[in-house]
Enzyme design. Structure first.
Site, PDB file in Angstrom:
ATOM      1  N   TYR A 119      14.981   2.340  34.020  1.00  0.00           N
ATOM      2  CA  TYR A 119      16.363   1.890  34.123  1.00  0.00           C
ATOM      3  C   TYR A 119      17.120   2.643  35.222  1.00  0.00           C
ATOM      4  O   TYR A 119      18.252   2.279  35.537  1.00  0.00           O
ATOM      5  CB  TYR A 119      17.103   2.082  32.796  1.00  0.00           C
ATOM      6  CG  TYR A 119      16.511   1.360  31.614  1.00  0.00           C
ATOM      7  CD1 TYR A 119      15.550   0.351  31.768  1.00  0.00           C
ATOM      8  CD2 TYR A 119      16.890   1.680  30.305  1.00  0.00           C
ATOM      9  CE1 TYR A 119      15.009  -0.308  30.676  1.00  0.00           C
ATOM     10  CE2 TYR A 119      16.356   1.023  29.217  1.00  0.00           C
ATOM     11  CZ  TYR A 119      15.414   0.040  29.401  1.00  0.00           C
ATOM     12  OH  TYR A 119      14.875  -0.602  28.307  1.00  0.00           O
ATOM     13  N   HIS A 174       6.045   1.792  28.282  1.00  0.00           N
ATOM     14  CA  HIS A 174       7.008   0.707  28.460  1.00  0.00           C
ATOM     15  C   HIS A 174       6.363  -0.677  28.391  1.00  0.00           C
ATOM     16  O   HIS A 174       6.936  -1.594  27.801  1.00  0.00           O
ATOM     17  CB  HIS A 174       7.756   0.882  29.782  1.00  0.00           C
ATOM     18  CG  HIS A 174       9.124   0.285  29.778  1.00  0.00           C
ATOM     19  ND1 HIS A 174      10.150   0.745  30.555  1.00  0.00           N
ATOM     20  CD2 HIS A 174       9.654  -0.750  29.074  1.00  0.00           C
ATOM     21  CE1 HIS A 174      11.247   0.029  30.338  1.00  0.00           C
ATOM     22  NE2 HIS A 174      10.967  -0.883  29.442  1.00  0.00           N
ATOM     23  N   SER A 182      26.098  -2.885  25.227  1.00  0.00           N
ATOM     24  CA  SER A 182      27.416  -3.313  25.680  1.00  0.00           C
ATOM     25  C   SER A 182      28.076  -2.155  26.413  1.00  0.00           C
ATOM     26  O   SER A 182      27.969  -0.995  25.995  1.00  0.00           O
ATOM     27  CB  SER A 182      28.310  -3.761  24.531  1.00  0.00           C
ATOM     28  OG  SER A 182      29.571  -4.156  25.060  1.00  0.00           O
ATOM     29  N   ILE A 207      18.873  -2.399  19.277  1.00  0.00           N
ATOM     30  CA  ILE A 207      19.506  -1.587  20.327  1.00  0.00           C
ATOM     31  C   ILE A 207      20.374  -2.485  21.212  1.00  0.00           C
ATOM     32  O   ILE A 207      20.133  -2.605  22.421  1.00  0.00           O
ATOM     33  CB  ILE A 207      18.458  -0.825  21.158  1.00  0.00           C
ATOM     34  CG1 ILE A 207      17.302  -1.752  21.559  1.00  0.00           C
ATOM     35  CG2 ILE A 207      17.945   0.380  20.387  1.00  0.00           C
ATOM     36  CD1 ILE A 207      16.355  -1.144  22.588  1.00  0.00           C
TER      37      ILE A 207
END
Length: 283
Positions: free
Chosen positions: A52, A114, A239, A236
């Site tokens: 990320y 991942h 926002s 999860i």
């Protein structure tokens, strides 16, 4: 608002808060106030990843709030994930050192592979590094993401282990019941990424979700997330907005009726919203 989030007990004896904050697609500078806001609202679980590209920003938030070390650290569950390009024994250990430094932590609560990359399978040597990190006390729980039953069986055949958690794409229109059933049969907790299909499922069922939400005086997002909670799934939702973060945590003051729950079950469909784990590699 009720934010007393329950924990899910894992097969290694650790307990993970059932609701966490996802931080996918938030840039490194932007993620710091997002995480600070969530923790201020009562979140105890942050789900991140090397891929990320915002671990440093997450680390700044944890340090700014004083929850990265010391007595307060024990109250939080911090997950991160290994980049697919860094799978392998030595490369994993090197990557983890970098990630731990960016996060400004002494340990992470969960470290995850991942993607399984079955076309470039390096899970056994990666898992050996994971075990070492666990034995050294720098990782508490070992998990995987996007593993299908065949991947989980292969991991078990080659290492003797099943993970504690499998994080998969899971939402009303893509329920992956074969994967969920396999995980339950083998004591693997299921964690849903994209629990609302990045918002697409809020309109599923020709207004069904909206009608259920209206009946309970909640938002469509809360109705979908409550369905996950009642299924025992770890979620999860992401926002960046404090009001929606608060809403996504407020799932314990109402319950779906059996008919409402069954109606959401019936939305299952044949098309995933995300990537195919058999062919995809990320970061």
């Amino acid at each position: 608002m009720q934010t007393d989030v329950p924990d899910i007990e894992l097969n290694d004896g650790n307990r993970i808060p059932q609701v966490g904050l996802g931080v996918l697609r938030i840039d490194d500078d932007g993620v710091t106030p997002v995480v600070e806001s969530a923790i201020g609202l009562g979140y105890r679980h942050i789900d991140g990843a090397a891929g990320y590209d915002n671990e440093a920003g997450v680390g700044r938030a944890l340090a700014n709030l004083g929850v990265n070390r010391g007595e307060r650290r024990a109250g939080f569950w911090i997950t991160t994930k290994l980049k697919d390009s860094e799978q392998g024994y030595d490369s994993c250990l090197k990557a983890f050192d970098r990630q731990l430094g960016l996060l400004q932590l002494d340990y992470v609560d969960m470290y995850m592979i991942h993607w399984p990359t079955p076309f470039d399978w390096r899970t056994p040597e990666t898992w050996r590094a994971f075990r070492r990190l666990h034995d050294e006390g720098r990782v508490r729980t070992l998990g995987v993401c996007n593993f299908m039953p065949s991947d989980l069986e292969r991991l078990h055949d080659e290492t003797g282990d099943y993970p504690a958690v499998n994080q998969i794409e899971l939402h009303p229109t893509w329920q992956q019941r074969d994967v969920v059933d396999f995980c339950r049969e083998h004591g693997i907790a299921v964690e849903a990424d994209s629990p609302m299909a990045r918002g697409a499922d809020l309109a599923a069922g020709d207004g069904l979700i909206g009608r259920i939400a209206e009946a309970h005086g909640v938002s469509p997002a809360q109705a979908v997330l409550r369905w996950h909670i009642e299924n025992g799934t770890i979620i999860i939702p992401k926002s960046v907005h404090p009001d929606r973060q608060r809403e996504n945590l407020d799932l314990f003051g109402f319950a779906l009726t059996p008919d409402e729950h069954a109606a959401i079950d019936a939305l299952d469909g044949p098309v995933r919203a995300g990537h195919d784990p058999a062919t995809f590699s990320y970061a």
